[in-house]
Motif scaffolding. Structure first.
Motif, PDB file in Angstrom:
ATOM      1  N   GLN A 197      39.745  41.151  41.646  1.00  0.00           N
ATOM      2  CA  GLN A 197      40.060  42.426  43.127  1.00  0.00           C
ATOM      3  C   GLN A 197      40.564  42.307  41.810  1.00  0.00           C
ATOM      4  OE1 GLN A 197      41.528  41.012  46.731  1.00  0.00           O
ATOM      5  NE2 GLN A 197      43.398  41.538  45.369  1.00  0.00           N
ATOM      6  N   VAL A 244      36.874  43.430  46.528  1.00  0.00           N
ATOM      7  CA  VAL A 244      36.640  42.146  45.340  1.00  0.00           C
ATOM      8  C   VAL A 244      35.843  42.660  44.292  1.00  0.00           C
ATOM      9  CG1 VAL A 244      35.541  40.075  45.426  1.00  0.00           C
ATOM     10  CG2 VAL A 244      36.818  40.430  47.492  1.00  0.00           C
ATOM     11  N   THR A 255      32.547  37.999  41.886  1.00  0.00           N
ATOM     12  CA  THR A 255      32.546  36.142  42.424  1.00  0.00           C
ATOM     13  C   THR A 255      31.512  35.743  41.176  1.00  0.00           C
ATOM     14  OG1 THR A 255      31.149  36.387  43.976  1.00  0.00           O
ATOM     15  CG2 THR A 255      33.360  36.801  44.641  1.00  0.00           C
ATOM     16  N   THR A 307      38.258  34.772  49.130  1.00  0.00           N
ATOM     17  CA  THR A 307      38.556  35.257  49.724  1.00  0.00           C
ATOM     18  C   THR A 307      39.984  35.799  50.413  1.00  0.00           C
ATOM     19  OG1 THR A 307      36.069  35.114  50.111  1.00  0.00           O
ATOM     20  CG2 THR A 307      37.504  36.764  51.594  1.00  0.00           C
TER      21      THR A 307
END
Length: 459
Positions: free
Chosen positions: A36, A41, A44, A233
């Motif tokens: 992040q 974000v 990933t 998350t």
């Protein structure tokens, strides 16, 4: 802008390579990571031993001792509400524990002197019903080192904090957690028990590429030390809160208090310290804060850098193997180094107090010259102008004085001392006198100033 567009392709490639290497070399059934930046974000990535079944940001993993940071936040909320003081002995609020003399502060920072683990059997692989009472968690000898003397990590210590929360809130630790942290922060995929989709925990044989399923026990009283399941998350949301605070949960100043070292590190371990429910490590010039966690079948780490506004989470379903703490730190550093934070534009103060402005500039403590700078909200900053010296920032108080916030002058009072005609005579900082000239003869210097004044070498 999507998360895939926030970072440069070269940065994304470096992040994926690090995660792929960690899963392969660590022989992890699966590994998921996320980064992040600036509250969004940014990336990933995941790898799995089963093609097409990589975990994502919604897949739960057990996070072990990362749970402790949540418990610490709940305790700080109790402090901010005036229901306890961090200096309170535990027995003021929770009696008959056998460790009542230790303070809440010591429990939060692992300096209470409690043992690292519960009495046998191994609490992480046995059901919580094995230890139905606090006496079963603490054993016959709760204190193994003097309280307050050193950092000694203690899982039972956070069990005591969980029981303290339940006593003062009149509700279960899990329910208080849901109501006071998870719901306000929107962490709906964090829970004491696994909810699908979730990873299964595995042990990988050290000398053969075969696996063994690990049990996932309900830890009972030990839940506040290591029970939670979460996702990348959700944990990035938690990282954003730990970096900036959120008045719905805990204000910025209280979160900053958690980040400050609470006890001296062990001899030779100067690269890392522990705050109030938060670990801190030094990586070059950076301080990374967060927590690691492990339970049989799972490894987890969250690191964040306040200065860079970057956070990284790594979760894996292996008892050992991938070094999630190292990987999370390296993911953070890849982003912070490759794409450094762009500073905000300089802007002048919205207003200025002429009296405060007149205090700025050079001041002398004896012959040592310092500069006083005006900050926002009537704050001040004192910096040495030559060589090493004692620098500090100060927060304005309603009575016209300032309180030191850091360094040697933390907690000390800075005040303006005026002459009979109202002009500024000197600054008093914890009894140290700062004057506009070195040993200003017109100011009230302790010990006075020699009447002969400054002189050269006599010939």
């Amino acid at each position: 802008m999507t998360s895939s567009e926030i970072l440069l392709p070269s940065t994304r490639r470096a992040l994926l390579h690090r995660v792929a290497t960690a899963q392969s070399e660590g022989r992890a059934p699966s590994l998921v990571a996320a980064v992040q930046r600036d509250g969004q974000v940014a990336w990933t990535g995941a790898r799995s031993c089963v093609d097409g079944h990589e975990p994502d940001g919604d897949t739960q993993f057990r996070i072990g001792s990362l749970t402790k940071t949540f418990t610490a936040v709940l305790v700080m909320r109790l402090r901010d509400e005036g229901l306890l003081d961090l200096g309170d002995p535990l027995e003021k609020h929770l009696q008959d524990t056998g460790a009542g003399q230790v303070t809440v502060y010591q429990l939060l920072g692992h300096s209470a002197g409690l043992g690292a683990e519960t009495p046998a059997p191994w609490w992480e692989r046995t059901p919580g019903t094995t230890r139905p009472e606090l006496a079963d968690v603490l054993g016959d000898r709760p204190l193994i080192t003097p309280s307050g003397h050193r950092h000694h990590y203690s899982n039972p210590g956070y069990t005591l904090l969980g029981s303290l929360i339940e006593r003062l809130r009149g509700d279960s630790w899990a329910e208080v957690l849901r109501r006071e942290i998870l719901e306000p922060l929107g962490m709906d995929r964090t829970s004491p028990q696994a909810t699908a989709p979730h990873a299964g925990g595995w042990a990988v044989h050290p000398w053969a590429d075969v696996m063994l399923p690990e049990p996932a026990e309900d830890l009972g009283l030990m839940a506040s030390a290591g029970q939670l399941w979460s996702t990348t998350t959700d944990l990035l949301r938690f990282a954003a809160f730990l970096g900036q605070g959120d008045d719905r949960v805990l204000c910025a100043s209280s979160v900053a208090e958690m980040r400050a070292p609470a006890a001296p590190p062990e001899a030779g371990d100067w690269a890392g310290t522990y705050g109030l429910g938060l670990q801190a490590v030094r990586c070059g010039e950076r301080t990374l804060l967060g927590h690691g966690g492990s339970l049989p079948g799972f490894l987890a780490t969250l690191w964040f850098s306040v200065e860079d506004d970057v956070a990284a989470v790594v979760l894996s379903n292996a008892t050992s193997g991938p070094l999630t703490g190292t990987v999370a730190a390296e993911l953070l550093l890849i982003v912070a180094d490759a794409e450094p934070r762009i500073p905000e534009p300089w802007r002048p103060l919205p207003e200025v107090d002429e009296e405060l402005l007149a205090l700025t500039g050079p001041w002398y403590w004896g012959t040592q010259v310092h500069a006083l700078k005006l900050l926002a909200d009537r704050g001040l900053e004192l910096q040495p102008l030559r060589g090493a010296g004692r620098a500090a920032r100060f927060r304005a108080r309603p009575d016209g004085t300032w309180t030191g916030l850091n360094g040697y002058y933390a907690g000390e009072t800075l005040r303006v001392v005026r002459a009979e005609d109202g002009t500024v005579d000197h600054l008093d900082l914890g009894s140290f006198v700062f004057t506009r000239q070195p040993y200003d003869r017109s100011a009230a210097i302790p010990g006075g100033v020699d009447e002969g004044g400054w002189r050269g070498l006599a010939t």
